[in-house]
Design a protein around this motif. Structure first.
Motif, mmCIF file in Angstrom:
data_model
loop_
_atom_site.group_PDB
_atom_site.id
_atom_site.type_symbol
_atom_site.label_atom_id
_atom_site.label_comp_id
_atom_site.label_asym_id
_atom_site.label_seq_id
_atom_site.Cartn_x
_atom_site.Cartn_y
_atom_site.Cartn_z
ATOM 1 N N ILE A 51 0.872 -1.174 0.000
ATOM 2 C CA ILE A 51 0.000 0.000 0.000
ATOM 3 C C ILE A 51 0.906 1.220 0.000
ATOM 4 O O ILE A 51 1.535 1.520 1.008
ATOM 5 C CB ILE A 51 -0.936 -0.001 1.222
ATOM 6 C CG1 ILE A 51 -1.763 -1.278 1.222
ATOM 7 C CG2 ILE A 51 -1.793 1.246 1.244
ATOM 8 C CD1 ILE A 51 -2.561 -1.506 2.470
ATOM 9 N N GLU A 52 1.010 1.877 -1.136
ATOM 10 C CA GLU A 52 1.787 3.090 -1.377
ATOM 11 C C GLU A 52 3.292 2.829 -1.442
ATOM 12 O O GLU A 52 3.925 2.466 -0.452
ATOM 13 C CB GLU A 52 1.502 4.174 -0.323
ATOM 14 C CG GLU A 52 2.112 5.489 -0.712
ATOM 15 C CD GLU A 52 1.742 6.620 0.223
ATOM 16 O OE1 GLU A 52 2.415 7.655 0.130
ATOM 17 O OE2 GLU A 52 0.802 6.489 1.012
ATOM 18 N N ASN A 53 3.831 3.051 -2.627
ATOM 19 C CA ASN A 53 5.273 2.976 -2.845
ATOM 20 C C ASN A 53 5.961 4.184 -2.236
ATOM 21 O O ASN A 53 5.375 5.265 -2.173
ATOM 22 C CB ASN A 53 5.594 2.974 -4.346
ATOM 23 C CG ASN A 53 5.375 1.642 -4.985
ATOM 24 O OD1 ASN A 53 5.625 0.605 -4.387
ATOM 25 N ND2 ASN A 53 4.911 1.658 -6.221
ATOM 26 N N SER A 59 14.685 4.865 -1.699
ATOM 27 C CA SER A 59 13.815 4.255 -0.685
ATOM 28 C C SER A 59 13.073 3.063 -1.278
ATOM 29 O O SER A 59 12.877 2.048 -0.607
ATOM 30 C CB SER A 59 12.809 5.278 -0.158
ATOM 31 O OG SER A 59 13.473 6.346 0.469
ATOM 32 N N GLY A 60 12.669 3.170 -2.544
ATOM 33 C CA GLY A 60 12.013 2.062 -3.213
ATOM 34 C C GLY A 60 12.932 0.855 -3.332
ATOM 35 O O GLY A 60 12.525 -0.276 -3.112
ATOM 36 N N GLU A 62 15.470 0.222 -1.349
ATOM 37 C CA GLU A 62 15.690 -0.285 -0.001
ATOM 38 C C GLU A 62 14.526 -1.180 0.429
ATOM 39 O O GLU A 62 14.740 -2.273 0.962
ATOM 40 C CB GLU A 62 15.886 0.849 0.990
ATOM 41 C CG GLU A 62 16.163 0.358 2.399
ATOM 42 C CD GLU A 62 16.506 1.478 3.352
ATOM 43 O OE1 GLU A 62 17.627 1.453 3.895
ATOM 44 O OE2 GLU A 62 15.653 2.373 3.560
ATOM 45 N N LEU A 63 13.298 -0.739 0.183
ATOM 46 C CA LEU A 63 12.129 -1.537 0.529
ATOM 47 C C LEU A 63 12.107 -2.841 -0.276
ATOM 48 O O LEU A 63 11.847 -3.915 0.276
ATOM 49 C CB LEU A 63 10.840 -0.756 0.312
ATOM 50 C CG LEU A 63 9.531 -1.505 0.590
ATOM 51 C CD1 LEU A 63 9.482 -2.001 2.033
ATOM 52 C CD2 LEU A 63 8.329 -0.623 0.287
ATOM 53 N N ALA A 64 12.406 -2.758 -1.575
ATOM 54 C CA ALA A 64 12.440 -3.962 -2.420
ATOM 55 C C ALA A 64 13.503 -4.945 -1.910
ATOM 56 O O ALA A 64 13.269 -6.160 -1.894
ATOM 57 C CB ALA A 64 12.725 -3.584 -3.865
ATOM 58 N N GLY A 65 14.626 -4.439 -1.479
ATOM 59 C CA GLY A 65 15.675 -5.301 -0.921
ATOM 60 C C GLY A 65 15.233 -5.986 0.353
ATOM 61 O O GLY A 65 15.568 -7.154 0.599
ATOM 62 N N TYR A 66 14.469 -5.285 1.168
ATOM 63 C CA TYR A 66 13.941 -5.885 2.402
ATOM 64 C C TYR A 66 12.945 -6.979 2.082
ATOM 65 O O TYR A 66 12.960 -8.041 2.670
ATOM 66 C CB TYR A 66 13.276 -4.801 3.271
ATOM 67 C CG TYR A 66 12.396 -5.386 4.353
ATOM 68 C CD1 TYR A 66 12.959 -5.923 5.506
ATOM 69 C CD2 TYR A 66 11.007 -5.415 4.217
ATOM 70 C CE1 TYR A 66 12.161 -6.470 6.490
ATOM 71 C CE2 TYR A 66 10.206 -5.951 5.199
ATOM 72 C CZ TYR A 66 10.782 -6.474 6.338
ATOM 73 O OH TYR A 66 9.990 -7.027 7.315
#
Length: 67
Positions: A51-53, A59-60, A62-66
Motif C-alpha cells: 500500500i503506497e510505494n 527508498s524504493g 531499499e524496501l524492495a531489498g527488504y
C-alpha cells in the motif's frame, strides 16, 4: 492490538516495524528520506499487498531489498 508490540528491522536508511497477527503480518516501512514516507505491506499466506510505494528511488530500492 498493542501498537508498541512489534519487531523493528533497521535498514541502511529507514526501518521496518513488523506486526505479527498470527495469520497475517503488517510491515510498516519508514523511509527516513526528506518526505519520511510510510509504506505498508500486508502479508498473508504466500502473498502480500503493498500500500503506497515510497516516493524516492533509493527508498524504493531499499524496501524492495527488504522484501
Amino acid at each position: 492490538m498493542n501498537k508498541n508490540s512489534c519487531n523493528i528491522v533497521n535498514l541502511e536508511q529507514g526501518k521496518v516495524l513488523v506486526y505479527d497477527f498470527g495469520t497475517a503480518r503488517v510491515h510498516n516501512y519508514s523511509s527516513h528520506d526528506p518526505l519520511d514516507d510510510q509504506s505498508i505491506v500486508v502479508e498473508q499466506g504466500c502473498g502480500a499487498v503493498l500500500i503506497e510505494n515510497p516516493s524516492f528511488k533509493g527508498s524504493g530500492r531499499e524496501l524492495a531489498g527488504y522484501l
